[in-house]
Design an enzyme around this catalytic site. Structure first.
Site, PDB file in Angstrom:
ATOM      1  N   HIS B 161       0.835  -1.209   0.000  1.00 48.86           N
ATOM      2  CA  HIS B 161       0.000   0.000   0.000  1.00 48.86           C
ATOM      3  C   HIS B 161       0.870   1.259   0.000  1.00 48.86           C
ATOM      4  O   HIS B 161       0.681   2.155  -0.823  1.00 48.86           O
ATOM      5  CB  HIS B 161      -0.912  -0.041   1.235  1.00 48.86           C
ATOM      6  CG  HIS B 161      -1.788   1.168   1.407  1.00 48.86           C
ATOM      7  ND1 HIS B 161      -3.144   1.142   1.187  1.00 48.86           N
ATOM      8  CD2 HIS B 161      -1.502   2.439   1.791  1.00 48.86           C
ATOM      9  CE1 HIS B 161      -3.653   2.347   1.416  1.00 48.86           C
ATOM     10  NE2 HIS B 161      -2.671   3.156   1.791  1.00 48.86           N
ATOM     11  N   GLU B 162       1.837   1.302   0.907  1.00 46.87           N
ATOM     12  CA  GLU B 162       2.668   2.512   1.032  1.00 46.87           C
ATOM     13  C   GLU B 162       3.527   2.725  -0.205  1.00 46.87           C
ATOM     14  O   GLU B 162       3.648   3.845  -0.708  1.00 46.87           O
ATOM     15  CB  GLU B 162       3.546   2.451   2.286  1.00 46.87           C
ATOM     16  CG  GLU B 162       2.762   2.398   3.606  1.00 46.87           C
ATOM     17  CD  GLU B 162       1.706   3.485   3.739  1.00 46.87           C
ATOM     18  OE1 GLU B 162       1.862   4.550   3.117  1.00 46.87           O
ATOM     19  OE2 GLU B 162       0.709   3.261   4.442  1.00 46.87           O
ATOM     20  N   HIS B 165       1.657   4.246  -3.033  1.00 48.16           N
ATOM     21  CA  HIS B 165       1.503   5.712  -2.978  1.00 48.16           C
ATOM     22  C   HIS B 165       2.654   6.379  -3.741  1.00 48.16           C
ATOM     23  O   HIS B 165       2.476   7.413  -4.381  1.00 48.16           O
ATOM     24  CB  HIS B 165       1.495   6.208  -1.528  1.00 48.16           C
ATOM     25  CG  HIS B 165       0.154   6.097  -0.864  1.00 48.16           C
ATOM     26  ND1 HIS B 165      -1.007   6.569  -1.437  1.00 48.16           N
ATOM     27  CD2 HIS B 165      -0.206   5.581   0.344  1.00 48.16           C
ATOM     28  CE1 HIS B 165      -2.033   6.337  -0.619  1.00 48.16           C
ATOM     29  NE2 HIS B 165      -1.580   5.740   0.470  1.00 48.16           N
ATOM     30  N   TYR B 176      -4.506  14.242  -3.253  1.00 48.00           N
ATOM     31  CA  TYR B 176      -4.872  13.478  -2.059  1.00 48.00           C
ATOM     32  C   TYR B 176      -5.999  14.180  -1.305  1.00 48.00           C
ATOM     33  O   TYR B 176      -5.858  14.604  -0.168  1.00 48.00           O
ATOM     34  CB  TYR B 176      -3.640  13.302  -1.171  1.00 48.00           C
ATOM     35  CG  TYR B 176      -3.750  12.149  -0.205  1.00 48.00           C
ATOM     36  CD1 TYR B 176      -3.789  10.830  -0.655  1.00 48.00           C
ATOM     37  CD2 TYR B 176      -3.816  12.371   1.164  1.00 48.00           C
ATOM     38  CE1 TYR B 176      -3.896   9.780   0.227  1.00 48.00           C
ATOM     39  CE2 TYR B 176      -3.902  11.322   2.059  1.00 48.00           C
ATOM     40  CZ  TYR B 176      -3.952  10.032   1.581  1.00 48.00           C
ATOM     41  OH  TYR B 176      -4.046   8.978   2.465  1.00 48.00           O
ATOM     42  N   GLU B 185      -6.091   6.366  -2.480  1.00 56.50           N
ATOM     43  CA  GLU B 185      -6.131   5.368  -1.405  1.00 56.50           C
ATOM     44  C   GLU B 185      -6.506   3.989  -1.946  1.00 56.50           C
ATOM     45  O   GLU B 185      -5.905   2.977  -1.587  1.00 56.50           O
ATOM     46  CB  GLU B 185      -7.157   5.791  -0.353  1.00 56.50           C
ATOM     47  CG  GLU B 185      -6.560   6.580   0.789  1.00 56.50           C
ATOM     48  CD  GLU B 185      -5.363   5.854   1.395  1.00 56.50           C
ATOM     49  OE1 GLU B 185      -5.518   4.692   1.792  1.00 56.50           O
ATOM     50  OE2 GLU B 185      -4.287   6.449   1.452  1.00 56.50           O
ATOM     51  N   ASP B 258      -9.947  13.893   7.355  1.00 58.78           N
ATOM     52  CA  ASP B 258      -9.251  12.885   6.552  1.00 58.78           C
ATOM     53  C   ASP B 258      -9.168  13.296   5.078  1.00 58.78           C
ATOM     54  O   ASP B 258      -9.413  12.494   4.179  1.00 58.78           O
ATOM     55  CB  ASP B 258      -9.974  11.531   6.721  1.00 58.78           C
ATOM     56  CG  ASP B 258      -9.267  10.379   6.008  1.00 58.78           C
ATOM     57  OD1 ASP B 258      -8.037  10.453   5.810  1.00 58.78           O
ATOM     58  OD2 ASP B 258      -9.961   9.410   5.665  1.00 58.78           O
ATOM     59  N   HIS B 263      -9.903   7.781   3.320  1.00 61.90           N
ATOM     60  CA  HIS B 263      -9.817   6.398   3.803  1.00 61.90           C
ATOM     61  C   HIS B 263     -11.191   5.765   4.008  1.00 61.90           C
ATOM     62  O   HIS B 263     -11.293   4.611   4.385  1.00 61.90           O
ATOM     63  CB  HIS B 263      -9.036   6.322   5.117  1.00 61.90           C
ATOM     64  CG  HIS B 263      -7.574   6.612   4.960  1.00 61.90           C
ATOM     65  ND1 HIS B 263      -7.056   7.872   5.070  1.00 61.90           N
ATOM     66  CD2 HIS B 263      -6.523   5.796   4.678  1.00 61.90           C
ATOM     67  CE1 HIS B 263      -5.752   7.828   4.878  1.00 61.90           C
ATOM     68  NE2 HIS B 263      -5.393   6.594   4.633  1.00 61.90           N
TER      69      HIS B 263
HETATM   70 ZN   LIG Z   1      -2.760   5.160   2.019  1.00 61.13          ZN
END
Ligand SMILES: [Zn+2]
Lengths: 84, 343
Positions: B161-162, B165, B176, B185, B258, B263
């Site tokens: 996931h990271e 990005h 974002y 996301e 957020d 998310h």
């Molecule tokens: Zn993320």
């Protein structure tokens, strides 16, 4: 003064909310006196960092985790420590 | 690591002697990913000789923040170095390898930027820090508090996931915030899950489609942090609350928190991907994953694209790859209808 902090974002996206009143919290009263919400830089759009929404008696600001330091950081952690 | 049926001594012979350069490159890469620098050193060509063409190998660096919040911290393990014995450090190193291998094998992408960028991860960030993030240059992992969250280096899909990005940053660079942020996301969840699926050799119907399985500490009532298959069902716990993700547009959440609920609303495109992948069948990274990957990296996606725009772009990509009347394109179009993004 009533202080509310909401933490959102993070990889997990789990929301945390804390609330405290400086009238009954001398530590918070000292921190509020040292914080200048007007001087906070806009939050960077950094994926999965925590974002903090801070409300001090109706004055509001949003801070990204990377910009959170000094007395504002202490205030945020103090108030979130009261989170349910 | 994935099990490799070919033993190292045979890989070494292939890496040196095979006639096919692609086969040699592949053997070198497998060796670099699976074994330590001893093998790599034995294979290393004389200093002046250029690397064999097509031999994409990872360049990893794990740093240790020593529980402070400063980046990157001190170098703990460089590419090719032996295991350190620190579980977080070694896990982060292995998962970067698995993630690199996924992008290389599935889509021919050489690292985060497509040009062999060094992959940097910092572990032991902060005190009992309950998070992992991508700061624009590197990945960062906390140890977790041990009560709600375990070590963020644990699950492979967190690393996937990271790192994704980073891939998004170097390609469509989706804003974002709001719907483009939720897509940003979702793409990290999609490829995070696909990386895990390839590692486990799973087909779409075998995969759990969970994000962060294993991250919740024992005693927390939940299976993971997100479910791509059934958004909103991953956890329901007195300390954490309930998984807030909507499964379709009827539950779309409007909020300023957020970055506009990135998310939360990511559940909608997550489930669209799941629906497409399961309808197509087989290994999800091969077709549905390719459609999403080429849409992300194709160069025509606006950074502020919304759900409707992204949905149309995936249908366009599927049409180009498989034809307008193909089962694949139908599956993609139906998936977006299934979550209420298109009619
Ligand atoms: Zn993320």
């Amino acid at each position: 003064m009533k202080v509310t902090v909401v933490r959102s974002g993070g990889f997990a996206g789990i929301r945390r909310r804390g609330e405290a009143d400086s009238a009954s919290d001398p530590m918070l009263a000292r921190l509020v006196g040292r914080v200048d919400l007007g001087s906070v830089p806009p939050p960077g759009r950094i994926p999965d960092q925590f974002v903090y929404d801070i409300d001090i008696d109706g004055r509001r600001t949003t801070v990204g985790e990377a910009q959170l330091n000094g007395p504002l950081r202490e205030l945020v952690h103090h108030v979130l420590g009261h989170a349910e | 690591m994935r099990c490799h049926i070919v033993p190292p001594h045979m890989l070494e012979r292939i890496a040196r002697n095979a006639d096919d350069p692609a086969l040699r490159a592949r053997a070198r890469r497998t060796l670099a990913l699976t074994s330590a620098h001893a093998t790599e050193r034995r294979l290393a060509a004389p200093a002046a000789a250029p690397a064999p063409s097509g031999a994409a190998v990872p360049n990893r660096m794990i740093a240790d923040a020593g529980h402070k919040e400063r980046l990157p911290g001190t170098t703990a393990r460089a590419e090719g170095a032996a295991a350190t014995g620190d579980t977080s450090c070694d896990q982060a190193y292995d998962w970067l390898g698995a993630t690199f291998e996924f992008y290389e094998t599935a889509y021919g992408r050489n690292s985060i930027d497509g040009a062999g960028l060094k992959m940097i991860s910092t572990v032991h960030y902060g005190e009992r820090y309950d998070n992992a993030f991508w700061n624009g240059e590197q990945m960062v992992y906390g140890d977790g508090d041990g009560t709600i969250f375990t070590d963020f280096t644990g699950p492979l899909d967190v690393t996937g996931h990271e790192l994704t990005h980073g891939v998004t940053q170097y390609t469509a660079n989706l804003d974002y915030s709001g719907q483009s942020g939720a897509l940003n996301e979702s793409l990290s969840d999609v490829f995070g899950s696909l990386i895990k699926q390839m590692h486990l050799g799973q087909t779409a119907d075998q995969a759990d489609w969970l994000i962060g399985q294993g991250l919740l500490a024992p005693g927390v009532n939940g299976v993971a942090l997100r479910s791509m298959k059934e958004p909103g069902t991953a956890y329901d716990d007195p300390q954490l609350g309930k998984d807030p993700q909507p499964a379709d547009m009827s539950g779309y959440v409007r909020t300023y928190e957020d970055n506009g609920g990135v998310h939360i609303n990511s559940g909608i495109p997550n489930r669209a991907f799941y629906l497409a992948a399961v309808a197509i069948g087989g290994h999800a990274w091969e077709k549905a994953g390719r459609v999403w990957y080429e849409t992300l990296t194709g160069g025509s996606l606006a950074s502020a694209v919304d759900f409707v725009g992204f949905a149309a772009a995936t249908v366009q990509t599927a049409t180009r790859l498989y034809g307008a009347d193909s089962a694949e394109t139908t599956a993609v179009a139906d998936a977006w209808k299934g979550v209420g993004v298109s009619q």
